[in-house]
Design a protein around this motif. Structure first.
Motif, short mmCIF file in Angstrom:
data_model
loop_
_atom_site.label_atom_id
_atom_site.label_comp_id
_atom_site.label_asym_id
_atom_site.label_seq_id
_atom_site.Cartn_x
_atom_site.Cartn_y
_atom_site.Cartn_z
N SER A 150 0.82 -1.21 0.00
CA SER A 150 0.00 0.00 0.00
C SER A 150 0.85 1.27 0.00
O SER A 150 0.36 2.33 -0.31
CB SER A 150 -0.92 0.02 1.23
OG SER A 150 -0.16 -0.12 2.41
N SER B 297 -7.72 -7.45 4.93
CA SER B 297 -7.91 -6.49 3.86
C SER B 297 -9.25 -5.79 3.89
O SER B 297 -9.52 -4.92 3.11
CB SER B 297 -7.78 -7.21 2.52
OG SER B 297 -8.77 -8.21 2.44
N THR C 156 -6.18 -0.93 0.23
CA THR C 156 -6.20 -1.42 -1.15
C THR C 156 -7.49 -2.23 -1.24
O THR C 156 -7.62 -3.25 -0.58
CB THR C 156 -4.99 -2.31 -1.45
OG1 THR C 156 -3.81 -1.57 -1.16
CG2 THR C 156 -4.96 -2.71 -2.92
N VAL D 287 -10.83 -3.92 -3.59
CA VAL D 287 -11.23 -4.41 -4.90
C VAL D 287 -12.71 -4.10 -5.05
O VAL D 287 -13.52 -4.48 -4.21
CB VAL D 287 -10.99 -5.92 -5.04
CG1 VAL D 287 -11.46 -6.39 -6.42
CG2 VAL D 287 -9.52 -6.23 -4.86
N ASN E 212 -11.90 -3.96 -9.91
CA ASN E 212 -10.82 -2.98 -9.99
C ASN E 212 -10.11 -2.89 -8.66
O ASN E 212 -10.74 -2.85 -7.62
CB ASN E 212 -11.37 -1.59 -10.31
CG ASN E 212 -11.88 -1.49 -11.71
OD1 ASN E 212 -11.22 -1.92 -12.65
ND2 ASN E 212 -13.07 -0.94 -11.87
N VAL E 213 -8.79 -2.77 -8.72
CA VAL E 213 -8.03 -2.56 -7.50
C VAL E 213 -7.95 -1.06 -7.30
O VAL E 213 -7.56 -0.31 -8.20
CB VAL E 213 -6.60 -3.15 -7.62
CG1 VAL E 213 -5.77 -2.74 -6.41
CG2 VAL E 213 -6.68 -4.65 -7.74
N ARG F 219 -6.74 2.11 -4.71
CA ARG F 219 -6.01 2.54 -3.52
C ARG F 219 -6.73 3.75 -2.92
O ARG F 219 -7.03 4.70 -3.62
CB ARG F 219 -4.59 2.95 -3.86
CG ARG F 219 -3.71 1.84 -4.40
CD ARG F 219 -2.29 2.32 -4.40
NE ARG F 219 -1.37 1.56 -5.20
CZ ARG F 219 -0.73 0.47 -4.82
NH1 ARG F 219 -0.96 -0.02 -3.62
NH2 ARG F 219 0.12 -0.14 -5.61
N LEU G 277 -10.85 -12.64 -1.64
CA LEU G 277 -10.14 -11.40 -1.94
C LEU G 277 -10.08 -10.57 -0.65
O LEU G 277 -9.15 -9.82 -0.43
CB LEU G 277 -10.88 -10.61 -3.03
CG LEU G 277 -10.57 -11.06 -4.46
CD1 LEU G 277 -11.51 -10.43 -5.44
CD2 LEU G 277 -9.13 -10.70 -4.81
N GLN H 195 -2.28 -10.46 -9.67
CA GLN H 195 -2.23 -9.11 -9.12
C GLN H 195 -0.84 -8.89 -8.55
O GLN H 195 -0.37 -9.66 -7.72
CB GLN H 195 -3.28 -8.95 -8.02
CG GLN H 195 -3.26 -7.60 -7.33
CD GLN H 195 -4.13 -7.57 -6.08
OE1 GLN H 195 -4.74 -8.56 -5.70
NE2 GLN H 195 -4.19 -6.42 -5.43
N GLU I 180 0.74 -7.21 -6.05
CA GLU I 180 0.33 -6.51 -4.84
C GLU I 180 1.40 -5.51 -4.42
O GLU I 180 1.11 -4.45 -3.88
CB GLU I 180 0.11 -7.54 -3.72
CG GLU I 180 -0.36 -6.96 -2.43
CD GLU I 180 -0.58 -8.04 -1.38
OE1 GLU I 180 -1.74 -8.31 -1.07
OE2 GLU I 180 0.41 -8.59 -0.88
N GLN J 154 -3.51 -3.45 -10.95
CA GLN J 154 -4.82 -4.06 -11.19
C GLN J 154 -4.80 -5.58 -11.24
O GLN J 154 -3.77 -6.21 -11.46
CB GLN J 154 -5.40 -3.54 -12.51
CG GLN J 154 -5.78 -2.09 -12.47
CD GLN J 154 -6.75 -1.80 -11.34
OE1 GLN J 154 -7.68 -2.55 -11.09
NE2 GLN J 154 -6.51 -0.71 -10.64
N LEU J 155 -5.99 -6.14 -11.08
CA LEU J 155 -6.19 -7.58 -11.28
C LEU J 155 -6.22 -7.78 -12.79
O LEU J 155 -6.97 -7.13 -13.49
CB LEU J 155 -7.54 -8.04 -10.72
CG LEU J 155 -7.74 -8.04 -9.21
CD1 LEU J 155 -9.22 -8.23 -8.90
CD2 LEU J 155 -6.95 -9.17 -8.58
#
Lengths: 248, 248, 248, 248, 248, 248
Positions: free
Chosen positions: C33, C183, C204, C206, C210-211, C213, D185, D216, D218, D228-229
């Motif tokens: 992160s 998470s 972080t 999802v 989409n990931v 931040r 996740l 991903q 990380e 991104q995934l």
């Protein structure tokens, strides 16, 4: 099966009559859901109709409870004076020498010596007083602290069964309250729910940002009942249940 | 039941009057939810109206707290000088020889010897000071560290009851803060919530990517109140509650 | 309350000024992160402006970190040579004889003897070096390994308080990093979050595959701040925060 | 920072170059996600380009692995014969007398005596072989069984740090695999993720009844990367990553 | 890699051929998902085609199983008589004197002395019988009770590896069944899934109030396969898999 | 496989015939789901058709149960008098001296000495009575308290297997009830579900604020059955199952 009025009309409708006479049922709820209000309303309505009631308080002193519930207008003091309502202060079954703040306490990292109530002494007291007062309705609020004395499940199971047996031997219609551990509708069941003759759940749910109170008769042996979640409110005169409404 | 202003107009509206006078209630919240701001606003507003207050700090030194809350403009130093506000630094009830970084500490893989506050000494101090200062309002912030000394639930239950009894014996209107363990609305209830006379929850929720602060009066014995989640903000002058708004 | 620039313009906007001067705040984040980037950016920007900084590394060797962060162009070596940045390699506070792979290790099913850092030695070192270097900014990254030495919550609580006290006694503006355990936005709070003066969370998440931040100022005593989740990115020059944007 | 090709073009695109040269990164995945395929593809592509590789197998015998991965057409046997690929069978570091099914086993309700690999012996072996073979790429697959020898978090933390230090001292570009504990996740982070220089997650998710594989990145210190995934597949020639696609 | 027909056409399609010959794979499922049906169908179809099979039953007596599966019409008795199918009743590897209900049992609050199967004796038996019967296919159903003897993860890991090694040393194509601990698609992985050569999951899911059975090849080393959830049914002739359909 | 009518027409439809004759199946349900009603309806319908039944009650006294189920109109007393129904009060297998409330109880913080039922004595009693009464149907309700005596999973597993073996040795068609631990459809499976010949789940679900009762045949070896969730109600004459309806 004979019935007794719960003191909440809407609930009696859900139960197609009222609570089972002479049996012990469980009321489980989250903090603030109204467990104490529920059982006191049960006792007060019975007392007003001539059925003497006994309230056994394990966590809160009766004087304070009567003050707390004063605004509902049930005149608990009056009923008590007429012998229609008796209060057992089970918070006082303590060994006299142990009070914090007065110097003679054993304090250490391991723990404070704190006096305890025993199941046996409580049961003997309830039997004695209910016989003396010709009690017809009993409330024990809450049983949580008693049950914590039996951390292992087999012993807790048997302690609960023996406690319920003892209550039923009084011949009274009894309600025992218990604390819900988690707020979720999807939850882990508590042993008391399996061992009780009947279970009424007082849920406080959040749905779409709204706090909703819902009563659910999870179980009531021998009585055909509505199993749905029904909304209830804690209003000016006590708990009001809406048996025909949906929660959302 | 008599009331005292909370110092937050919107909250008094939710409570149809104010907090119960002479009782002890619990404020539970997540980090940053405003527990300390809440209780200090309660004390400061009372102090300004002539009701002396006592703030018992368990984790943070009073000097630092006063600096932290300075921007709200409550003039805590002034109130303190006028004897309207007293601060007890309960972080200092330590055995003098044990300070890390100064050489005489026992350090080992098993653990550092760290001095501890005891429930008994704290209670005696609160009783003494509140009598001396004719206190009408008390805040204990937070009780978490005290309760950690009683890891077993039965003992913790009794310690809490005795602590609440001791606070009520002062005759003051008290607020005790506690830390929420998890952030979820669907959560496991804490023992304090069942044993308190009243519980105010300060939630921080995330909804649709928005952080929302919501206050909920989960329980307030003897007082008919709004049970809904209501938004609040920590603004320039303190906490502001919006009793007519919905959270989303 | 006086402020110091965080080195991240968007974050200073969220804080309506900057981080609190002379206080210790916590930055909590998941793996990747950007915790280390965050604190180094804080120190580097301060160092460039003439405020000497001290970076205490507990898990990673400073040489490796400087190489890792090289691409951001902060010229950490240059700042170090000018005495504007000091690195403490706290990974090296070990008993010299114990290195795996070199024969003199006690290995067995029970466990390897692994040398440890102590809280006391770390604090003494920080105080000494910050005094010597006239440090104004300190980063400790991460405190997780220190806190693992206190598995019982009461001791951990006190160790943290004493550690924060020690850092504040230096008079520097300090950031301490900590590892998020799970998470989830719906999570269990860590003790450090309650005991810190301020907490910045680096999430972080999802969402819809989409990931994302997001930075969230969960708490900052004494400072009125934006409480919302705001997106951030780790770009070519470091962390960039977007205070006006929504996460989704 | 110098880079090495991962052997997966799409992944090198996500990393804007390739994996960090001379560093140790972690690949975490669920069962069947392709961890072993990932690291073997990394080693095989490097070996084909003249960079000798070392594969350390902890759970599966190298002969069986080579047979398992045969269909990808990497000619692992050929690379091995040319000295471009070396296999260490770490499953064989056992005390010779203990084999089940052959009579001399201690069996009882308490447990079977099962021989174990030690961290020290493994590290010495890796250092020795990588020096002898002029190795440039190393894979350790998986580290889970090693880490189980350190059930207490502080010891595990230090064991991991020392292990990563030892791998980096070889000067090789290393990948270590680890088992994801849960499929979610939203999960609990593993210590290795915080202590590694970089972390690549191989997710297997179910979305709308579809099983989706997603990679991903990380974390990758010192490298600006796509967070991104991204979908990947295990196709006929190995893992194929689609850096421009969304998972759903 | 050579293949063997699974006995389920749809599954062979998912696997692009069939199960890996000479390897051991794991079938994991919830109660009622069809694990026993799966392995028996595998053995029966092989037996019909001339490949002798061996079924090792750990929880259920073979006679009862044959009666249970009778309706599928595989004529298990006939195959047994022709020596094409052998049943090992591993439920009978007990110390003879201990049977409940017959008086010589040690009963007390602490626990009943219950005889146990050992891993070593089971493996020796399997090796012996498979050699004697020239077995080509083996099923062990389920391994759960065996693995419960190794509560600590490192020992369990090694016990599993040794067990799989022993099965592979027979040269047979083996299937081992295991119990899924929770019903969720989002779940905690079991060690066996990581250590097996291949894993087939038999899910029972509830979607929109419908119970759906889905098979998923989570892992199959050396074989390129369809990774999707595919519906299956337990019909009149056994398990039928629908490789082209989606679950919903 | 031979069948016996369950006493619930809709359930027999789901099972394409009825319950398996001579086998033991498990009925698992949440509090209030109707487990006791289910098994009593099974016994009563069999008794009416001339098949003697045996009801073994572990938590509730038979007299009370008969009163509880009176309203269904099965005339349990009549059937008992005709020798078609026998009740074993397994709640009474206690050491005579231990009753709470009568003075000779050992009470202390550690725990109450509570008498216990043993598996061996229960099994001997069931075998004896079922032989004497030529029983064809047996119900054991619930087995939870028996299984709590074996907290370690391997012992519990074997105790269950031996118990099921003993029940099957009677030659009767048996139903054993068990308590669901959590209310969730997504849950942790109980050992009994894996070891039983068949499992019927009685769910109480909340969907869109509606409480829905659903029966699901999770498993029934040797019988091809409908695997779907089907609604059921506890009506005036007992449980009614709707095999053609969907739950929502």
């Amino acid at each position: 099966m004979d019935r007794v009025n719960s003191g909440m009309k809407g609930l009696d409708e859900i139960l197609n009559g009222g609570l089972p006479k002479g049996r012990t049922i469980l009321v489980v709820g989250s903090p603030g859901s109204g467990k104490t209000t529920f059982v006191m309303q049960f006792l007060a309505s019975g007392a007003k109709a001539g059925e003497p009631g006994l309230y056994v308080s394990l966590d809160e002193k009766p004087e304070r409870l009567k003050a707390d519930l004063y605004s509902f207008g049930w005149d608990l003091d009056g009923l008590e004076q007429n012998g229609k309502l008796t209060f057992i202060d089970a918070t006082q079954l303590r060994r006299p020498a142990h009070h914090i703040g007065q110097g003679s306490v054993e304090e250490g990292a391991v723990g404070l010596t704190i006096p305890e109530l025993t199941l046996g002494s409580l049961v003997r007291t309830i039997k004695r007083v209910s016989a003396e007062e010709a009690t017809q309705r009993v409330a024990v609020d809450p049983i949580t602290s008693l049950m914590l004395r039996y951390p292992e499940e087999p012993k807790r199971r048997r302690a609960l069964l023996m406690f319920f047996d003892a209550l039923e031997s009084t011949g009274c219609s009894c309600i025992v309250t218990s604390e819900l551990r988690t707020s979720m509708l999807e939850r882990r069941f508590q042993i008391e729910e399996y061992l009780s003759h009947g279970v009424v759940l007082l849920h406080t749910m959040v749905h779409d940002g709204n706090v909703i109170r819902a009563v659910q008769v999870e179980k009531m042996r021998g009585i055909s009942h509505d199993a749905q979640l029904r909304p209830y409110q804690i209003g000016k005169s006590g708990i009001e249940v809406f048996p025909k409404d949906r929660v959302f």
